[in-house]
Design a protein around this motif. Structure first.
Motif, PDB file in Angstrom:
ATOM      1  N   GLN A  92      10.906  99.922  34.098  1.00 38.81           N
ATOM      2  CA  GLN A  92       9.829 100.558  34.855  1.00 38.81           C
ATOM      3  C   GLN A  92      10.375 101.631  35.795  1.00 38.81           C
ATOM      4  O   GLN A  92       9.735 102.666  36.000  1.00 38.81           O
ATOM      5  CB  GLN A  92       9.063  99.506  35.642  1.00 38.81           C
ATOM      6  N   ARG A 144      11.079 104.660  33.656  1.00 41.05           N
ATOM      7  CA  ARG A 144       9.836 105.319  33.257  1.00 41.05           C
ATOM      8  C   ARG A 144       9.231 106.101  34.423  1.00 41.05           C
ATOM      9  O   ARG A 144       8.759 107.224  34.246  1.00 41.05           O
ATOM     10  CB  ARG A 144       8.840 104.275  32.737  1.00 41.05           C
ATOM     11  N   ASN A 187       8.893 110.357  34.658  1.00 43.09           N
ATOM     12  CA  ASN A 187       7.557 110.961  34.721  1.00 43.09           C
ATOM     13  C   ASN A 187       7.582 112.348  35.345  1.00 43.09           C
ATOM     14  O   ASN A 187       6.846 113.236  34.931  1.00 43.09           O
ATOM     15  CB  ASN A 187       6.602 110.054  35.492  1.00 43.09           C
TER      16      ASN A 187
END
Length: 250
Positions: free
Chosen positions: A114, A117, A121
């Motif tokens: 996470q 990610r 972004n």
């Protein structure tokens, strides 16, 4: 509950002064994967200040490199070495951010997948622009195909991509302003002085760059005041002097 929006950035928690030991109450260390860095870690805090100060150095270094690139000497060699060191620091910081836990909507994100990610972004691409050697790549291509010196001068402006690192300076000012250990008056004076100093430095480099683009003709601001035997640092001081004079006149 942590409400400071600065604590929710996928690129890491920025405002340290507001929660020195908040991590003890928010998460159990047993739940954090090995190698994950928590934002309140004292070693990470030192590292973050290193990157912020490196961004401040970038604000001085990049305009100087662009303006005085063709002037050989100790200061040019030192600037090139310092740029390599700064690029290494920011490259390592990208690796750190792939392992840096952060807050998102009052949720503490500490799983590596996470974290990666969230970093990919947006902020990964911002940081990548700050370390990719666009200028050196363009110089290599230009050398292969053969271009004029005027084109090389324009290509040197690609070094401005390094200035994307400066977002860390804003975060540094926010951190110092929110730090209860820092006197607000002292912070304001130092911040304003730093802004004036950087502004004068950038204007001095711009003035020299424009004179260099016109081959230091007598119709330029600096042309009549520069001498061939002057070092790049002496030329910089001359440019800075005239910028200071013009600012006082205005």
């Amino acid at each position: 509950m942590v409400t400071d929006s600065l604590l929710r950035s996928p690129s890491g928690v920025r405002s340290f002064g507001s929660f020195d030991k908040v991590g003890i109450d928010l998460v159990h260390y047993d739940n954090i994967q090995y190698g994950i860095i928590v934002p309140w870690n004292p070693y990470y805090r030192v590292w973050w200040y290193v990157t912020a100060l490196s961004a401040l150095l970038t604000a001085f270094l990049v305009p100087y490199q662009i303006a005085f690139e063709e002037d050989p000497g100790f200061f040019k060699q030192s600037a090139d070495l310092l740029e390599r060191i700064l690029t290494l620091i920011f490259t390592l910081d990208m690796v750190v951010h792939f392992n840096l836990a952060f807050f998102r909507d009052d949720e503490f994100v500490c799983e590596r997948q996470q974290i990666a990610r969230g970093y990919l972004n947006l902020m990964f691409w911002v940081d990548a622009v700050g370390v990719i050697p666009f200028r050196d790549i363009s110089y290599f291509v230009a050398d292969q195909i053969g271009v004029s010196s005027e084109a090389i001068l324009v290509l040197s402006l690609l070094q401005l991509s390094r200035l994307i690192r400066l977002y860390r300076i804003k975060e540094l000012f926010q951190e110092l302003r929110n730090n209860v250990c820092v006197n607000l008056l002292t912070f304001t004076l130092v911040r304003n002085f730093a802004v004036v100093l950087v502004a004068c430095h950038v204007q001095a480099c711009i003035m020299y760059f424009l004179a260099r683009a016109q081959h230091f003709g007598k119709d330029t601001w600096l042309g009549p005041f520069l001498y061939e035997r002057e070092s790049s640092f002496e030329r910089y001081v001359t440019s800075l002097y005239w910028v200071s004079i013009l600012c006082m006149i205005e």
